[in-house]
Design a protein around this motif. Sequence first.
Motif, PDB file in Angstrom:
ATOM      1  N   GLN A   1       9.560  -4.928   6.102  1.00  0.00           N
ATOM      2  CA  GLN A   1       8.869  -6.058   6.724  1.00  0.00           C
ATOM      3  C   GLN A   1       7.392  -5.742   6.982  1.00  0.00           C
ATOM      4  OE1 GLN A   1      11.736  -4.644   7.945  1.00  0.00           O
ATOM      5  NE2 GLN A   1      13.225  -6.208   7.349  1.00  0.00           N
ATOM      6  N   GLU A   2       7.107  -4.523   7.462  1.00  0.00           N
ATOM      7  CA  GLU A   2       5.716  -4.115   7.700  1.00  0.00           C
ATOM      8  C   GLU A   2       4.939  -4.050   6.390  1.00  0.00           C
ATOM      9  OE1 GLU A   2       6.224  -1.246  11.638  1.00  0.00           O
ATOM     10  OE2 GLU A   2       6.681  -0.442   9.646  1.00  0.00           O
ATOM     11  N   ASP A   3       5.572  -3.507   5.351  1.00  0.00           N
ATOM     12  CA  ASP A   3       4.922  -3.425   4.052  1.00  0.00           C
ATOM     13  C   ASP A   3       4.654  -4.819   3.501  1.00  0.00           C
ATOM     14  OD1 ASP A   3       3.998  -1.734   1.770  1.00  0.00           O
ATOM     15  OD2 ASP A   3       5.574  -2.837   0.722  1.00  0.00           O
ATOM     16  N   ALA A   4       5.623  -5.721   3.622  1.00  0.00           N
ATOM     17  CA  ALA A   4       5.447  -7.102   3.136  1.00  0.00           C
ATOM     18  C   ALA A   4       4.323  -7.802   3.897  1.00  0.00           C
ATOM     19  CB  ALA A   4       6.750  -7.881   3.259  1.00  0.00           C
ATOM     20  N   ALA A   5       4.230  -7.569   5.206  1.00  0.00           N
ATOM     21  CA  ALA A   5       3.159  -8.188   5.999  1.00  0.00           C
ATOM     22  C   ALA A   5       1.793  -7.640   5.584  1.00  0.00           C
ATOM     23  CB  ALA A   5       3.402  -7.939   7.492  1.00  0.00           C
ATOM     24  N   LEU A   6       1.700  -6.329   5.367  1.00  0.00           N
ATOM     25  CA  LEU A   6       0.444  -5.727   4.914  1.00  0.00           C
ATOM     26  C   LEU A   6       0.050  -6.303   3.559  1.00  0.00           C
ATOM     27  CD1 LEU A   6      -1.881  -3.695   4.987  1.00  0.00           C
ATOM     28  CD2 LEU A   6      -0.276  -1.970   4.129  1.00  0.00           C
ATOM     29  N   MET A   7       0.998  -6.354   2.630  1.00  0.00           N
ATOM     30  CA  MET A   7       0.694  -6.887   1.294  1.00  0.00           C
ATOM     31  C   MET A   7       0.299  -8.360   1.367  1.00  0.00           C
ATOM     32  SD  MET A   7       0.647  -4.363  -0.640  1.00  0.00           S
ATOM     33  CE  MET A   7       0.330  -5.286  -2.131  1.00  0.00           C
ATOM     34  N   ALA A   8       0.926  -9.128   2.231  1.00  0.00           N
ATOM     35  CA  ALA A   8       0.567 -10.544   2.378  1.00  0.00           C
ATOM     36  C   ALA A   8      -0.881 -10.673   2.848  1.00  0.00           C
ATOM     37  CB  ALA A   8       1.513 -11.246   3.342  1.00  0.00           C
ATOM     38  N   ASP A   9      -1.275  -9.830   3.798  1.00  0.00           N
ATOM     39  CA  ASP A   9      -2.666  -9.861   4.281  1.00  0.00           C
ATOM     40  C   ASP A   9      -3.639  -9.460   3.176  1.00  0.00           C
ATOM     41  OD1 ASP A   9      -1.844 -10.671   6.800  1.00  0.00           O
ATOM     42  OD2 ASP A   9      -1.950  -8.662   7.674  1.00  0.00           O
ATOM     43  N   LEU A  10      -3.296  -8.414   2.426  1.00  0.00           N
ATOM     44  CA  LEU A  10      -4.162  -7.978   1.329  1.00  0.00           C
ATOM     45  C   LEU A  10      -4.234  -9.037   0.229  1.00  0.00           C
ATOM     46  CD1 LEU A  10      -3.122  -4.220   1.109  1.00  0.00           C
ATOM     47  CD2 LEU A  10      -5.305  -5.120   1.938  1.00  0.00           C
ATOM     48  N   LEU A  11      -3.122  -9.699  -0.047  1.00  0.00           N
ATOM     49  CA  LEU A  11      -3.110 -10.731  -1.090  1.00  0.00           C
ATOM     50  C   LEU A  11      -3.940 -11.951  -0.699  1.00  0.00           C
ATOM     51  CD1 LEU A  11       0.533 -10.414  -2.401  1.00  0.00           C
ATOM     52  CD2 LEU A  11      -1.583  -9.822  -3.606  1.00  0.00           C
ATOM     53  N   GLN A  12      -4.078 -12.226   0.597  1.00  0.00           N
ATOM     54  CA  GLN A  12      -4.975 -13.306   1.022  1.00  0.00           C
ATOM     55  C   GLN A  12      -6.411 -12.995   0.607  1.00  0.00           C
ATOM     56  OE1 GLN A  12      -4.503 -13.942   5.233  1.00  0.00           O
ATOM     57  NE2 GLN A  12      -2.723 -15.257   4.950  1.00  0.00           N
ATOM     58  N   ILE A  13      -6.808 -11.736   0.761  1.00  0.00           N
ATOM     59  CA  ILE A  13      -8.152 -11.326   0.337  1.00  0.00           C
ATOM     60  C   ILE A  13      -8.249 -11.414  -1.185  1.00  0.00           C
ATOM     61  CG2 ILE A  13      -9.804  -9.416   0.265  1.00  0.00           C
ATOM     62  CD1 ILE A  13      -8.578  -8.547   3.015  1.00  0.00           C
ATOM     63  N   ASN A  14      -7.221 -10.923  -1.889  1.00  0.00           N
ATOM     64  CA  ASN A  14      -7.217 -11.018  -3.353  1.00  0.00           C
ATOM     65  C   ASN A  14      -7.359 -12.459  -3.810  1.00  0.00           C
ATOM     66  OD1 ASN A  14      -6.625  -8.287  -3.210  1.00  0.00           O
ATOM     67  ND2 ASN A  14      -4.915  -8.389  -4.611  1.00  0.00           N
ATOM     68  N   ASP A  15      -6.612 -13.366  -3.190  1.00  0.00           N
ATOM     69  CA  ASP A  15      -6.665 -14.783  -3.577  1.00  0.00           C
ATOM     70  C   ASP A  15      -8.059 -15.356  -3.385  1.00  0.00           C
ATOM     71  OD1 ASP A  15      -3.979 -14.667  -4.237  1.00  0.00           O
ATOM     72  OD2 ASP A  15      -3.308 -15.681  -2.394  1.00  0.00           O
ATOM     73  N   ARG A  16      -8.694 -15.004  -2.266  1.00  0.00           N
ATOM     74  CA  ARG A  16     -10.056 -15.494  -2.006  1.00  0.00           C
ATOM     75  C   ARG A  16     -11.033 -14.954  -3.044  1.00  0.00           C
ATOM     76  NH1 ARG A  16     -12.833 -12.706   2.522  1.00  0.00           N
ATOM     77  NH2 ARG A  16     -13.353 -11.520   0.764  1.00  0.00           N
ATOM     78  N   LEU A  17     -10.942 -13.657  -3.350  1.00  0.00           N
ATOM     79  CA  LEU A  17     -11.848 -13.051  -4.322  1.00  0.00           C
ATOM     80  C   LEU A  17     -11.601 -13.600  -5.723  1.00  0.00           C
ATOM     81  CD1 LEU A  17     -11.689  -9.348  -3.087  1.00  0.00           C
ATOM     82  CD2 LEU A  17     -13.532 -11.012  -2.692  1.00  0.00           C
ATOM     83  N   HIS A  18     -10.340 -13.857  -6.058  1.00  0.00           N
ATOM     84  CA  HIS A  18     -10.015 -14.451  -7.361  1.00  0.00           C
ATOM     85  C   HIS A  18     -10.588 -15.866  -7.451  1.00  0.00           C
ATOM     86  CE1 HIS A  18      -7.840 -15.207 -11.038  1.00  0.00           C
ATOM     87  NE2 HIS A  18      -7.378 -16.315 -10.503  1.00  0.00           N
ATOM     88  N   ALA A  19     -10.456 -16.618  -6.380  1.00  0.00           N
ATOM     89  CA  ALA A  19     -10.957 -17.998  -6.374  1.00  0.00           C
ATOM     90  C   ALA A  19     -12.466 -18.051  -6.544  1.00  0.00           C
ATOM     91  CB  ALA A  19     -10.544 -18.702  -5.078  1.00  0.00           C
ATOM     92  N   ASP A  20     -13.190 -17.072  -5.972  1.00  0.00           N
ATOM     93  CA  ASP A  20     -14.652 -17.116  -6.128  1.00  0.00           C
ATOM     94  C   ASP A  20     -15.132 -16.365  -7.368  1.00  0.00           C
ATOM     95  OD1 ASP A  20     -15.070 -14.367  -5.517  1.00  0.00           O
ATOM     96  OD2 ASP A  20     -15.666 -14.768  -3.466  1.00  0.00           O
ATOM     97  N   GLY A  21     -14.183 -15.850  -8.159  1.00  0.00           N
ATOM     98  CA  GLY A  21     -14.534 -15.243  -9.446  1.00  0.00           C
ATOM     99  C   GLY A  21     -15.033 -13.817  -9.372  1.00  0.00           C
ATOM    100  N   SER A  22     -14.873 -13.147  -8.225  1.00  0.00           N
ATOM    101  CA  SER A  22     -15.407 -11.786  -8.118  1.00  0.00           C
ATOM    102  C   SER A  22     -14.349 -10.698  -8.267  1.00  0.00           C
ATOM    103  CB  SER A  22     -16.148 -11.598  -6.794  1.00  0.00           C
ATOM    104  OG  SER A  22     -15.283 -11.789  -5.695  1.00  0.00           O
ATOM    105  N   LEU A  23     -13.064 -11.059  -8.386  1.00  0.00           N
ATOM    106  CA  LEU A  23     -12.019 -10.058  -8.490  1.00  0.00           C
ATOM    107  C   LEU A  23     -11.663  -9.787  -9.939  1.00  0.00           C
ATOM    108  CD1 LEU A  23      -9.988  -8.232  -6.986  1.00  0.00           C
ATOM    109  CD2 LEU A  23      -8.366 -10.125  -7.099  1.00  0.00           C
ATOM    110  N   GLY A  24     -11.741  -8.533 -10.308  1.00  0.00           N
ATOM    111  CA  GLY A  24     -11.271  -8.083 -11.616  1.00  0.00           C
ATOM    112  C   GLY A  24      -9.883  -7.496 -11.445  1.00  0.00           C
ATOM    113  N   PRO A  25      -9.547  -6.506 -12.250  1.00  0.00           N
ATOM    114  CA  PRO A  25      -8.230  -5.888 -12.122  1.00  0.00           C
ATOM    115  C   PRO A  25      -8.057  -5.219 -10.755  1.00  0.00           C
ATOM    116  CG  PRO A  25      -9.314  -5.219 -14.153  1.00  0.00           C
ATOM    117  CD  PRO A  25     -10.325  -5.957 -13.352  1.00  0.00           C
ATOM    118  N   SER A  26      -6.842  -5.297 -10.239  1.00  0.00           N
ATOM    119  CA  SER A  26      -6.501  -4.570  -9.021  1.00  0.00           C
ATOM    120  C   SER A  26      -5.073  -4.083  -9.181  1.00  0.00           C
ATOM    121  CB  SER A  26      -6.667  -5.445  -7.775  1.00  0.00           C
ATOM    122  OG  SER A  26      -5.836  -6.584  -7.856  1.00  0.00           O
TER     123      SER A  26
END
Length: 124
Positions: free
Chosen positions: A20-45
């Motif tokens: 559950q802790e790992d899933a919560a951490l990944m969910a928080d990190l994926l929110q940042i990934n989604d934002r960076l992907h939406a603005d076109g600045s995220l490459g491979p991760s």
Amino acid sequence: MFYAILAYHVEDAIKALTPQEDAALMADLLQINDRLHADGSLGPSARLGATQSAFTLRGPGDGTVIDGPFAETKEQLLGLYVVDCATRDDAIAIARDLRRVNPTAVYEIRPIALYLPGVPLAGK
């Protein structure tokens, strides 16, 4: 300019997280990934696999393959991001966002240099 943001952490601390802790951490990190992907600045991760399944090629000639990274460090490289940022400060801001949701991680930010003289990386 492309930057690599290398995520270091004490691997045993990450392994000690409950599912559950790992899933919560990944969910928080994926929110940042989604934002960076939406603005076109995220490459491979990537979230890297356990160091126990890693191996290293070193030595002269064809080299020798040995088990593990065997770095004498407390923290291991557990993931990475490639981001396209206009400035160094923009890359630092992204690393700070990542650290806000994963405060015990260490983030190394390094410009990416492609050794193909005269051939730029395709960015935004």
